[in-house]
Design a protein around this motif. Structure first.
Motif, PDB file in Angstrom:
ATOM      1  N   PRO A  37     -42.709 -45.502   7.894  1.00  0.00           N
ATOM      2  CA  PRO A  37     -43.160 -46.094   9.136  1.00  0.00           C
ATOM      3  C   PRO A  37     -44.677 -46.004   9.299  1.00  0.00           C
ATOM      4  CG  PRO A  37     -42.319 -43.909   9.576  1.00  0.00           C
ATOM      5  CD  PRO A  37     -42.104 -44.187   8.096  1.00  0.00           C
ATOM      6  N   VAL A  38     -45.212 -46.877  10.139  1.00  0.00           N
ATOM      7  CA  VAL A  38     -46.653 -46.876  10.411  1.00  0.00           C
ATOM      8  C   VAL A  38     -47.005 -45.537  11.022  1.00  0.00           C
ATOM      9  CG1 VAL A  38     -48.492 -48.017  11.680  1.00  0.00           C
ATOM     10  CG2 VAL A  38     -46.603 -49.361  10.789  1.00  0.00           C
ATOM     11  N   GLY A  39     -47.977 -44.886  10.470  1.00  0.00           N
ATOM     12  CA  GLY A  39     -48.339 -43.551  10.944  1.00  0.00           C
ATOM     13  C   GLY A  39     -49.710 -43.513  11.571  1.00  0.00           C
ATOM     14  N   THR A  40     -50.419 -42.447  11.355  1.00  0.00           N
ATOM     15  CA  THR A  40     -51.732 -42.251  11.979  1.00  0.00           C
ATOM     16  C   THR A  40     -52.857 -42.715  11.076  1.00  0.00           C
ATOM     17  OG1 THR A  40     -51.812 -40.021  11.110  1.00  0.00           O
ATOM     18  CG2 THR A  40     -50.947 -40.290  13.345  1.00  0.00           C
ATOM     19  N   GLY A  41     -52.579 -43.468  10.080  1.00  0.00           N
ATOM     20  CA  GLY A  41     -53.610 -43.966   9.173  1.00  0.00           C
ATOM     21  C   GLY A  41     -53.359 -43.423   7.788  1.00  0.00           C
ATOM     22  N   GLY A  42     -53.962 -44.062   6.840  1.00  0.00           N
ATOM     23  CA  GLY A  42     -53.770 -43.572   5.496  1.00  0.00           C
ATOM     24  C   GLY A  42     -54.277 -44.535   4.459  1.00  0.00           C
ATOM     25  N   PHE A  43     -53.983 -44.201   3.218  1.00  0.00           N
ATOM     26  CA  PHE A  43     -54.515 -44.956   2.097  1.00  0.00           C
ATOM     27  C   PHE A  43     -54.065 -46.404   2.076  1.00  0.00           C
ATOM     28  CE2 PHE A  43     -50.358 -43.660   0.724  1.00  0.00           C
ATOM     29  CZ  PHE A  43     -49.921 -44.710  -0.057  1.00  0.00           C
ATOM     30  N   ASP A  44     -52.932 -46.712   2.649  1.00  0.00           N
ATOM     31  CA  ASP A  44     -52.382 -48.064   2.559  1.00  0.00           C
ATOM     32  C   ASP A  44     -52.917 -49.011   3.628  1.00  0.00           C
ATOM     33  OD1 ASP A  44     -50.782 -46.544   4.527  1.00  0.00           O
ATOM     34  OD2 ASP A  44     -49.697 -48.443   4.685  1.00  0.00           O
ATOM     35  N   GLU A  45     -53.591 -48.523   4.657  1.00  0.00           N
ATOM     36  CA  GLU A  45     -54.030 -49.373   5.768  1.00  0.00           C
ATOM     37  C   GLU A  45     -55.376 -50.032   5.499  1.00  0.00           C
ATOM     38  OE1 GLU A  45     -53.978 -47.092   9.359  1.00  0.00           O
ATOM     39  OE2 GLU A  45     -51.811 -46.918   9.334  1.00  0.00           O
ATOM     40  N   VAL A  46     -55.488 -51.284   5.975  1.00  0.00           N
ATOM     41  CA  VAL A  46     -56.724 -52.057   5.853  1.00  0.00           C
ATOM     42  C   VAL A  46     -56.997 -52.712   7.199  1.00  0.00           C
ATOM     43  CG1 VAL A  46     -57.805 -54.049   4.724  1.00  0.00           C
ATOM     44  CG2 VAL A  46     -56.283 -52.562   3.423  1.00  0.00           C
ATOM     45  N   CYS A  47     -58.247 -52.642   7.664  1.00  0.00           N
ATOM     46  CA  CYS A  47     -58.656 -53.366   8.868  1.00  0.00           C
ATOM     47  C   CYS A  47     -59.042 -54.780   8.446  1.00  0.00           C
ATOM     48  CB  CYS A  47     -59.860 -52.698   9.520  1.00  0.00           C
ATOM     49  SG  CYS A  47     -59.552 -51.020  10.044  1.00  0.00           S
ATOM     50  N   LEU A  48     -58.392 -55.760   9.030  1.00  0.00           N
ATOM     51  CA  LEU A  48     -58.723 -57.147   8.731  1.00  0.00           C
ATOM     52  C   LEU A  48     -59.806 -57.626   9.690  1.00  0.00           C
ATOM     53  CD1 LEU A  48     -55.135 -58.455   8.013  1.00  0.00           C
ATOM     54  CD2 LEU A  48     -56.891 -57.794   6.382  1.00  0.00           C
ATOM     55  N   PRO A  49     -60.507 -58.714   9.353  1.00  0.00           N
ATOM     56  CA  PRO A  49     -61.583 -59.197  10.232  1.00  0.00           C
ATOM     57  C   PRO A  49     -61.072 -59.490  11.642  1.00  0.00           C
ATOM     58  CG  PRO A  49     -61.649 -60.325   8.121  1.00  0.00           C
ATOM     59  CD  PRO A  49     -60.368 -59.523   8.147  1.00  0.00           C
ATOM     60  N   VAL A  50     -61.911 -59.176  12.631  1.00  0.00           N
ATOM     61  CA  VAL A  50     -61.591 -59.456  14.028  1.00  0.00           C
ATOM     62  C   VAL A  50     -61.492 -60.967  14.196  1.00  0.00           C
ATOM     63  CG1 VAL A  50     -62.454 -59.286  16.394  1.00  0.00           C
ATOM     64  CG2 VAL A  50     -62.679 -57.341  14.841  1.00  0.00           C
ATOM     65  N   SER A  51     -60.482 -61.407  14.925  1.00  0.00           N
ATOM     66  CA  SER A  51     -60.256 -62.829  15.149  1.00  0.00           C
ATOM     67  C   SER A  51     -60.485 -63.176  16.614  1.00  0.00           C
ATOM     68  CB  SER A  51     -58.818 -63.194  14.760  1.00  0.00           C
ATOM     69  OG  SER A  51     -58.557 -64.540  15.063  1.00  0.00           O
ATOM     70  N   PRO A  52     -61.224 -64.249  16.904  1.00  0.00           N
ATOM     71  CA  PRO A  52     -61.422 -64.649  18.292  1.00  0.00           C
ATOM     72  C   PRO A  52     -60.240 -65.455  18.849  1.00  0.00           C
ATOM     73  CG  PRO A  52     -62.665 -66.087  16.855  1.00  0.00           C
ATOM     74  CD  PRO A  52     -62.033 -65.029  15.979  1.00  0.00           C
ATOM     75  N   THR A  53     -59.326 -65.861  17.985  1.00  0.00           N
ATOM     76  CA  THR A  53     -58.170 -66.657  18.392  1.00  0.00           C
ATOM     77  C   THR A  53     -56.892 -66.004  17.857  1.00  0.00           C
ATOM     78  OG1 THR A  53     -58.315 -68.021  16.399  1.00  0.00           O
ATOM     79  CG2 THR A  53     -59.506 -68.804  18.354  1.00  0.00           C
ATOM     80  N   PRO A  54     -55.731 -66.389  18.394  1.00  0.00           N
ATOM     81  CA  PRO A  54     -54.478 -65.777  17.947  1.00  0.00           C
ATOM     82  C   PRO A  54     -53.957 -66.356  16.618  1.00  0.00           C
ATOM     83  CG  PRO A  54     -54.050 -67.220  19.793  1.00  0.00           C
ATOM     84  CD  PRO A  54     -55.530 -67.204  19.587  1.00  0.00           C
ATOM     85  N   ILE A  55     -54.821 -66.339  15.628  1.00  0.00           N
ATOM     86  CA  ILE A  55     -54.446 -66.798  14.292  1.00  0.00           C
ATOM     87  C   ILE A  55     -55.275 -66.046  13.263  1.00  0.00           C
ATOM     88  CG2 ILE A  55     -56.073 -68.714  14.310  1.00  0.00           C
ATOM     89  CD1 ILE A  55     -53.945 -70.319  12.711  1.00  0.00           C
ATOM     90  N   LEU A  56     -54.650 -65.740  12.144  1.00  0.00           N
ATOM     91  CA  LEU A  56     -55.321 -65.016  11.072  1.00  0.00           C
ATOM     92  C   LEU A  56     -54.792 -65.532   9.745  1.00  0.00           C
ATOM     93  CD1 LEU A  56     -57.010 -62.400  10.166  1.00  0.00           C
ATOM     94  CD2 LEU A  56     -54.772 -61.304  10.071  1.00  0.00           C
TER      95      LEU A  56
END
Length: 98
Positions: A37-56
């Protein structure tokens, strides 16, 4: 706040969601399904670019036979929304993304 209606397009790269009330941008965290399950962060997590609209669009391809999970929250200049809660009702957090 917490976004709803998250769906993946038929191209498996385009992710859309319902616009959150008062959100001016959206923050997305991606991780490997093998790390659930999604935890408190870790090696597998990546921050994706911030989006100004509800699409990525995320063209990254997971290694077989794996997949990705995504968590998206709305944000504006006054406040940051939630990443939601886990199945045990504790807040879902990440230490990978600010």
């Amino acid at each position: 706040g917490l976004v709803t209606g998250v769906t993946s397009g038929s191209d498996k790269q385009t992710i859309t969601w319902d616009a959150a009330t008062s959100a001016s941008r959206y923050e997305t965290v991606r991780g490997d399904l093998s790390a659930l399950p999604v935890g408190t962060g870790g090696f597998d997590e990546v921050c994706l670019p911030v989006s100004p609209t509800p699409i990525l669009v995320d063209a990254t391809v997971p290694t077989a036979p794996n997949g990705f999970w995504y968590v998206i929250r709305g944000r504006n200049d006054c406040t940051v929304g939630s990443y939601g809660t886990q199945s045990d009702s504790t807040p879902r957090v990440t230490t990978t993304c600010p």
